[in-house]
Motif scaffolding. Structure first.
Motif, PDB file in Angstrom:
ATOM      1  N   GLY A  84     -27.299  15.505  32.298  1.00  0.00           N
ATOM      2  CA  GLY A  84     -26.248  16.356  31.739  1.00  0.00           C
ATOM      3  C   GLY A  84     -25.761  15.844  30.401  1.00  0.00           C
ATOM      4  N   LEU A  85     -25.629  14.539  30.305  1.00  0.00           N
ATOM      5  CA  LEU A  85     -25.147  13.948  29.057  1.00  0.00           C
ATOM      6  C   LEU A  85     -26.149  14.147  27.923  1.00  0.00           C
ATOM      7  CD1 LEU A  85     -22.841  12.409  27.760  1.00  0.00           C
ATOM      8  CD2 LEU A  85     -23.972  10.273  28.423  1.00  0.00           C
ATOM      9  N   LEU A  86     -27.438  14.026  28.210  1.00  0.00           N
ATOM     10  CA  LEU A  86     -28.459  14.256  27.177  1.00  0.00           C
ATOM     11  C   LEU A  86     -28.342  15.661  26.596  1.00  0.00           C
ATOM     12  CD1 LEU A  86     -31.694  12.585  28.576  1.00  0.00           C
ATOM     13  CD2 LEU A  86     -30.552  12.033  26.427  1.00  0.00           C
ATOM     14  N   MET A  87     -28.142  16.631  27.452  1.00  0.00           N
ATOM     15  CA  MET A  87     -28.028  18.019  26.981  1.00  0.00           C
ATOM     16  C   MET A  87     -26.830  18.187  26.044  1.00  0.00           C
ATOM     17  SD  MET A  87     -29.275  20.403  30.160  1.00  0.00           S
ATOM     18  CE  MET A  87     -28.040  19.848  31.322  1.00  0.00           C
ATOM     19  N   LEU A  88     -25.794  17.406  26.277  1.00  0.00           N
ATOM     20  CA  LEU A  88     -24.594  17.508  25.451  1.00  0.00           C
ATOM     21  C   LEU A  88     -24.697  16.708  24.153  1.00  0.00           C
ATOM     22  CD1 LEU A  88     -21.945  17.080  28.296  1.00  0.00           C
ATOM     23  CD2 LEU A  88     -22.510  19.214  27.090  1.00  0.00           C
ATOM     24  N   THR A  89     -25.406  15.581  24.178  1.00  0.00           N
ATOM     25  CA  THR A  89     -25.356  14.659  23.042  1.00  0.00           C
ATOM     26  C   THR A  89     -26.499  14.759  22.038  1.00  0.00           C
ATOM     27  OG1 THR A  89     -26.397  12.907  24.367  1.00  0.00           O
ATOM     28  CG2 THR A  89     -23.980  12.948  24.285  1.00  0.00           C
ATOM     29  N   ILE A  90     -27.646  15.272  22.438  1.00  0.00           N
ATOM     30  CA  ILE A  90     -28.773  15.352  21.496  1.00  0.00           C
ATOM     31  C   ILE A  90     -28.407  16.163  20.242  1.00  0.00           C
ATOM     32  CG2 ILE A  90     -31.100  16.286  21.153  1.00  0.00           C
ATOM     33  CD1 ILE A  90     -31.709  15.292  24.039  1.00  0.00           C
ATOM     34  N   PRO A  91     -27.815  17.342  20.380  1.00  0.00           N
ATOM     35  CA  PRO A  91     -27.447  18.090  19.159  1.00  0.00           C
ATOM     36  C   PRO A  91     -26.417  17.347  18.301  1.00  0.00           C
ATOM     37  CG  PRO A  91     -27.351  19.509  21.096  1.00  0.00           C
ATOM     38  CD  PRO A  91     -27.549  18.109  21.598  1.00  0.00           C
ATOM     39  N   VAL A  92     -25.501  16.644  18.934  1.00  0.00           N
ATOM     40  CA  VAL A  92     -24.482  15.898  18.192  1.00  0.00           C
ATOM     41  C   VAL A  92     -25.133  14.764  17.403  1.00  0.00           C
ATOM     42  CG1 VAL A  92     -22.435  14.425  18.436  1.00  0.00           C
ATOM     43  CG2 VAL A  92     -22.650  16.509  19.811  1.00  0.00           C
ATOM     44  N   MET A  93     -26.025  14.018  18.054  1.00  0.00           N
ATOM     45  CA  MET A  93     -26.716  12.916  17.393  1.00  0.00           C
ATOM     46  C   MET A  93     -27.545  13.435  16.222  1.00  0.00           C
ATOM     47  SD  MET A  93     -29.148   9.994  19.073  1.00  0.00           S
ATOM     48  CE  MET A  93     -27.820   9.084  19.842  1.00  0.00           C
ATOM     49  N   ALA A  94     -28.240  14.546  16.413  1.00  0.00           N
ATOM     50  CA  ALA A  94     -29.053  15.130  15.341  1.00  0.00           C
ATOM     51  C   ALA A  94     -28.187  15.514  14.148  1.00  0.00           C
ATOM     52  CB  ALA A  94     -29.818  16.345  15.864  1.00  0.00           C
ATOM     53  N   TYR A  95     -27.063  16.122  14.423  1.00  0.00           N
ATOM     54  CA  TYR A  95     -26.170  16.565  13.354  1.00  0.00           C
ATOM     55  C   TYR A  95     -25.588  15.380  12.582  1.00  0.00           C
ATOM     56  CZ  TYR A  95     -22.220  18.636  10.939  1.00  0.00           C
ATOM     57  OH  TYR A  95     -21.321  19.011   9.970  1.00  0.00           O
ATOM     58  N   ILE A  96     -25.026  14.400  13.286  1.00  0.00           N
ATOM     59  CA  ILE A  96     -24.359  13.279  12.614  1.00  0.00           C
ATOM     60  C   ILE A  96     -25.341  12.432  11.808  1.00  0.00           C
ATOM     61  CG2 ILE A  96     -23.090  11.124  12.970  1.00  0.00           C
ATOM     62  CD1 ILE A  96     -21.683  12.479  15.334  1.00  0.00           C
ATOM     63  N   LEU A  97     -26.509  12.163  12.368  1.00  0.00           N
ATOM     64  CA  LEU A  97     -27.486  11.316  11.681  1.00  0.00           C
ATOM     65  C   LEU A  97     -28.392  12.104  10.729  1.00  0.00           C
ATOM     66  CD1 LEU A  97     -28.517   8.894  14.568  1.00  0.00           C
ATOM     67  CD2 LEU A  97     -26.931   8.455  12.661  1.00  0.00           C
ATOM     68  N   GLY A  98     -28.280  13.439  10.757  1.00  0.00           N
ATOM     69  CA  GLY A  98     -29.089  14.266   9.877  1.00  0.00           C
ATOM     70  C   GLY A  98     -30.579  14.196  10.199  1.00  0.00           C
ATOM     71  N   ILE A  99     -30.897  14.235  11.479  1.00  0.00           N
ATOM     72  CA  ILE A  99     -32.284  14.147  11.927  1.00  0.00           C
ATOM     73  C   ILE A  99     -32.622  15.365  12.775  1.00  0.00           C
ATOM     74  CG2 ILE A  99     -32.382  11.625  11.805  1.00  0.00           C
ATOM     75  CD1 ILE A  99     -31.843  11.475  14.799  1.00  0.00           C
ATOM     76  N   SER A 100     -33.903  15.540  13.066  1.00  0.00           N
ATOM     77  CA  SER A 100     -34.325  16.683  13.879  1.00  0.00           C
ATOM     78  C   SER A 100     -33.915  16.478  15.338  1.00  0.00           C
ATOM     79  CB  SER A 100     -35.841  16.849  13.804  1.00  0.00           C
ATOM     80  OG  SER A 100     -36.486  15.808  14.528  1.00  0.00           O
ATOM     81  N   LEU A 101     -33.939  17.572  16.087  1.00  0.00           N
ATOM     82  CA  LEU A 101     -33.630  17.482  17.520  1.00  0.00           C
ATOM     83  C   LEU A 101     -34.644  16.600  18.241  1.00  0.00           C
ATOM     84  CD1 LEU A 101     -32.553  21.150  18.321  1.00  0.00           C
ATOM     85  CD2 LEU A 101     -31.078  19.115  18.247  1.00  0.00           C
ATOM     86  N   ILE A 102     -35.888  16.629  17.809  1.00  0.00           N
ATOM     87  CA  ILE A 102     -36.918  15.780  18.435  1.00  0.00           C
ATOM     88  C   ILE A 102     -36.628  14.309  18.163  1.00  0.00           C
ATOM     89  CG2 ILE A 102     -39.390  15.178  18.430  1.00  0.00           C
ATOM     90  CD1 ILE A 102     -38.780  17.829  19.816  1.00  0.00           C
ATOM     91  N   GLU A 103     -36.301  13.985  16.914  1.00  0.00           N
ATOM     92  CA  GLU A 103     -35.951  12.590  16.588  1.00  0.00           C
ATOM     93  C   GLU A 103     -34.706  12.161  17.356  1.00  0.00           C
ATOM     94  OE1 GLU A 103     -37.153  11.735  12.040  1.00  0.00           O
ATOM     95  OE2 GLU A 103     -35.838  13.477  12.343  1.00  0.00           O
ATOM     96  N   ALA A 104     -33.727  13.045  17.433  1.00  0.00           N
ATOM     97  CA  ALA A 104     -32.502  12.746  18.180  1.00  0.00           C
ATOM     98  C   ALA A 104     -32.808  12.563  19.659  1.00  0.00           C
ATOM     99  CB  ALA A 104     -31.466  13.848  17.980  1.00  0.00           C
TER     100      ALA A 104
END
Length: 145
Positions: A84-104
């Motif tokens: 559940g946490l992965l589903m919530l945090t992957i988009p946030v990590m991608a946005y903040i670090l400026g990386i793709s969803l796959i990299e995140a």
């Protein structure tokens, strides 16, 4: 567990998790301390909310004392919590670090592996320390009567 104790449990968990995650990511990635710290604080904030909600739900299904939970029950807990946490945090990590969803996804998976082991150790220790503290409180209360 009372609401106050649930908050204490979640805040202590996340505080220690942020420190461990940032140190690990600094060792294995080239991201700046400020970027990693901001990312992990955002993720920890999301995780605290998810932790609070998830624990209430999980406790409705597993009603025995927390310190009596089996290894299987703890593994089920960790699996569902982290998914559940992965589903919530992957988009946030991608946005903040400026990386793709796959990299995140891959970066978040590496953090999740660390957090999964940490969560098991933390919750096992917390539950057993809590049980001992409660036993000592009850013993002291009985001795003073």
């Amino acid at each position: 567990m009372s609401t106050v104790e649930r908050i204490f449990h979640a805040v202590l968990f996340e505080f220690l998790a942020i420190i461990g995650s940032v140190i690990g990511l600094m060792i294995f990635t080239d991201y700046a301390l400020a970027s990693l710290s901001g990312t992990m604080i955002a993720i920890a904030t999301i995780a605290m909310g998810w932790n609070f909600i998830f624990n209430i739900i999980f406790d409705k299904f597993y009603t025995e004392p927390r310190e009596q939970r089996t290894v299987i029950q703890r593994m089920i807990y960790i699996g569902f919590f982290e998914a559940g946490l992965l589903m919530l945090t992957i988009p946030v990590m991608a946005y903040i670090l400026g990386i793709s969803l796959i990299e995140a996804f891959w970066l978040d998976i590496s953090v999740t592996v660390f957090i999964t082991v940490y969560a098991y150790v933390y919750n096992y220790a917390y539950d057993h320390i809590r049980a001992r503290v409660m036993l000592n409180r009850n013993t002291v209360a009985l001795d003073t009567q």
